[in-house]
Design an enzyme around this catalytic site. Structure first.
Site, mmCIF file in Angstrom:
data_model
loop_
_atom_site.group_PDB
_atom_site.id
_atom_site.type_symbol
_atom_site.label_atom_id
_atom_site.label_comp_id
_atom_site.label_asym_id
_atom_site.label_seq_id
_atom_site.Cartn_x
_atom_site.Cartn_y
_atom_site.Cartn_z
ATOM 1 N N GLY A 2 34.105 35.557 8.892
ATOM 2 C CA GLY A 2 35.394 35.156 7.696
ATOM 3 C C GLY A 2 34.476 35.142 6.754
ATOM 4 N N SER A 42 41.647 23.885 12.120
ATOM 5 C CA SER A 42 43.031 22.931 10.990
ATOM 6 C C SER A 42 43.327 22.004 11.663
ATOM 7 C CB SER A 42 43.854 24.074 11.574
ATOM 8 O OG SER A 42 45.121 23.964 11.234
ATOM 9 N N TYR A 83 48.086 30.403 17.652
ATOM 10 C CA TYR A 83 47.044 29.489 16.529
ATOM 11 C C TYR A 83 46.606 28.151 16.757
ATOM 12 C CZ TYR A 83 45.511 28.909 11.630
ATOM 13 O OH TYR A 83 43.955 28.263 10.362
HETATM 14 N N1 LIG Z 1 44.671 28.949 4.436
HETATM 15 C C1 LIG Z 1 45.113 27.895 5.000
HETATM 16 O O1 LIG Z 1 46.057 27.772 5.336
HETATM 17 C C2 LIG Z 1 44.381 27.164 6.361
HETATM 18 C C3 LIG Z 1 44.690 25.662 6.630
HETATM 19 C C4 LIG Z 1 43.581 25.516 7.752
HETATM 20 C C5 LIG Z 1 42.333 26.719 8.239
HETATM 21 N N2 LIG Z 1 42.300 28.141 8.054
HETATM 22 C C6 LIG Z 1 41.537 28.501 8.691
HETATM 23 O O2 LIG Z 1 40.029 28.281 7.808
HETATM 24 C C7 LIG Z 1 39.478 29.953 7.573
HETATM 25 C C8 LIG Z 1 39.234 30.866 6.498
HETATM 26 O O3 LIG Z 1 40.720 31.352 6.049
HETATM 27 P P1 LIG Z 1 41.349 31.959 5.178
HETATM 28 O O4 LIG Z 1 43.056 31.285 5.262
HETATM 29 O O5 LIG Z 1 40.694 31.708 3.906
HETATM 30 O O6 LIG Z 1 42.237 32.953 5.713
HETATM 31 P P2 LIG Z 1 42.096 34.665 5.002
HETATM 32 O O7 LIG Z 1 41.443 34.820 3.758
HETATM 33 O O8 LIG Z 1 42.397 35.619 6.215
HETATM 34 O O9 LIG Z 1 39.888 34.959 5.903
HETATM 35 C C9 LIG Z 1 39.693 35.406 6.873
HETATM 36 C C10 LIG Z 1 38.350 35.667 7.782
HETATM 37 O O10 LIG Z 1 38.178 36.095 8.679
HETATM 38 C C11 LIG Z 1 38.662 37.600 8.979
HETATM 39 N N3 LIG Z 1 38.350 37.678 9.892
HETATM 40 C C12 LIG Z 1 39.935 38.297 10.315
HETATM 41 N N4 LIG Z 1 40.220 38.590 12.033
HETATM 42 C C13 LIG Z 1 38.940 39.753 12.591
HETATM 43 C C14 LIG Z 1 37.794 39.698 13.391
HETATM 44 N N5 LIG Z 1 38.940 39.967 14.009
HETATM 45 N N6 LIG Z 1 36.750 39.837 12.869
HETATM 46 C C15 LIG Z 1 35.978 39.676 12.286
HETATM 47 N N7 LIG Z 1 36.465 39.192 11.059
HETATM 48 C C16 LIG Z 1 37.773 38.692 10.872
HETATM 49 C C17 LIG Z 1 38.914 37.600 7.526
HETATM 50 O O11 LIG Z 1 38.105 39.837 7.788
HETATM 51 P P3 LIG Z 1 38.732 40.547 6.898
HETATM 52 O O12 LIG Z 1 38.489 40.439 5.598
HETATM 53 O O13 LIG Z 1 38.378 42.043 7.288
HETATM 54 O O14 LIG Z 1 40.260 40.535 6.677
HETATM 55 C C18 LIG Z 1 37.976 36.736 6.622
HETATM 56 O O15 LIG Z 1 36.525 37.298 6.192
HETATM 57 C C19 LIG Z 1 40.299 30.510 9.491
HETATM 58 O O16 LIG Z 1 39.600 29.696 10.643
HETATM 59 C C20 LIG Z 1 41.577 29.644 9.144
HETATM 60 O O17 LIG Z 1 42.442 29.381 10.498
HETATM 61 C C21 LIG Z 1 43.494 28.084 6.656
#
Ligand SMILES: NC(=O)c1ccc[n+]([C@@H]2O[C@H](COP(=O)([O-])OP(=O)(O)OC[C@H]3O[C@@H](n4cnc5c(N)ncnc54)[C@H](OP(=O)(O)O)[C@@H]3O)[C@@H](O)[C@H]2O)c1
Length: 300
Positions: free
Chosen positions: A12, A133, A164
């Site tokens: 990620g 989360s 989720y």
């Molecule tokens: N944003 C929020 O409000 C929030 C709140 C609480 C927790 N989180 C957690 O924070 C973390 C980061 O999320 P983010 O908000 O920064 O979202 P994001 O910008 O979508 O980043 C997600 C990352 O996960 C990778 N990923 C997703 N599916 C994958 C797969 N099948 N195989 C390999 N890599 C994969 C993506 O790679 P690609 O570049 O290939 O897509 C990207 O690098 C996640 O675990 C999320 O659950 C987010």
């Protein structure tokens, strides 16, 4: 004297919170990073970063990645293992290569397997951070699961929101279980579950309509106002969440003794207790054992 190296293995790292964390960690020239990323991902143009193929929707790809990592470590152990990748979907119809519900497979099961396979390669005093989360907690998010049901989550987790939240409970219980292993204490490994809180402007909601995502971003000041009543509505920025993730990974920030959960609340890092279920040793054991079974690993 050669410069000491600090090794980072990360998922990620190609978008959102993780991309900011990677940039911060590699700004220190001692960092050698190995990141797992899908072929479609934006490749980070940063010094000291090696990219290995990894699609977390396939357990065989997770095993291949874990098998390739030690050969890239140059004889060093892993100082920082950051398991941050995550995805959120509109429904629960999609399946992983192994036939599991996709949110569960990508967010929880793949990271459980990766953590277990890479644990032997961790350096003495290393740190493992899983991004969880606050949606894992029914007191904060009413669709969070009330009990651990790994086999149910793997097949029919209910709504996409519950899928989720269940996957993020899986990340939290995995971190708690790693922290409770005797070998973790012996090797002084720190396990942390990090909640960035609601964070706008990342790719997490890419499966949802663009208009909804734009509206969410534009309404950030409204969310911040509402967070006075409900702190979980505070909308963080990916830059700040990424900075804190990096600081937890490199030891600039450390939870108090016996605390695994680190949570951004209204933008401030706090160390609250997670949900009652996330603190339950029986729930932790059940998640560990059933996840081992689904990934073909021994329970111990
Ligand atoms: N944003 C929020 O409000 C929030 C709140 C609480 C927790 N989180 C957690 O924070 C973390 C980061 O999320 P983010 O908000 O920064 O979202 P994001 O910008 O979508 O980043 C997600 C990352 O996960 C990778 N990923 C997703 N599916 C994958 C797969 N099948 N195989 C390999 N890599 C994969 C993506 O790679 P690609 O570049 O290939 O897509 C990207 O690098 C996640 O675990 C999320 O659950 C987010």
């Amino acid at each position: 004297m050669p410069e000491p190296v600090r090794t980072l293995v990360m998922t990620g790292a190609t978008s959102g919170i993780g991309a900011y964390a990677l940039a911060r960690l590699t700004a220190d020239v001692r960092t050698r990073a190995i990141i797992g990323a899908r072929p479609s991902s934006t490749r980070p143009a940063l010094d000291g970063v090696q990219v290995l193929p990894l699609d977390l929707s396939s357990l065989s790809q997770v095993r291949a990645f874990a098998a390739a990592v030690p050969g890239r470590l140059g004889g060093e152990g892993i100082d920082m293992l950051v398991l941050n990748a995550g995805a959120q979907f509109r429904n629960t119809s999609a399946r992983s290569a192994d036939g599991f519900e996709l949110t569960f497979a990508v967010n929880h099961l793949a990271h459980y397997l990766l953590a277990r396979l890479l644990l032997p390669a961790m350096a003495q005093g290393g740190r493992i951070v899983l991004t969880t989360s606050d949606t894992h907690d029914p007191a904060i998010f009413r669709r969070a699961p009330a009990r651990v049901d790994v086999r149910g989550w793997a097949q029919a987790p209910g709504s996409a929101a519950t899928a989720y939240a269940a996957s993020k409970l899986g990340n939290l219980l995995t971190a708690e279980a790693i922290a409770a292993l005797p070998e973790t204490a012996e090797r002084e490994i720190t396990a942390i579950a990090f909640n960035p809180g609601l964070t706008g402007g990342t790719g997490l909601s890419r499966d949802f309509p663009a208009a909804l995502r734009q509206a969410m971003r534009a309404l950030r000041p409204v969310f911040i106002l509402l967070s006075r009543l409900r702190p979980q509505l505070y909308m963080n920025t990916p830059e700040h969440a990424g900075q804190v993730l990096a600081q937890l990974a490199d030891g600039t920030l450390t939870p108090p003794a016996s605390h695994v959960y680190a949570s951004l609340v209204r933008g401030q890092l706090t160390y609250p207790d997670p949900s009652a279920l996330a603190q339950d040793p029986a729930a932790r054991e059940e998640l560990w054992r059933d996840s081992a079974d689904l990934t073909g690993l021994p329970a111990r």
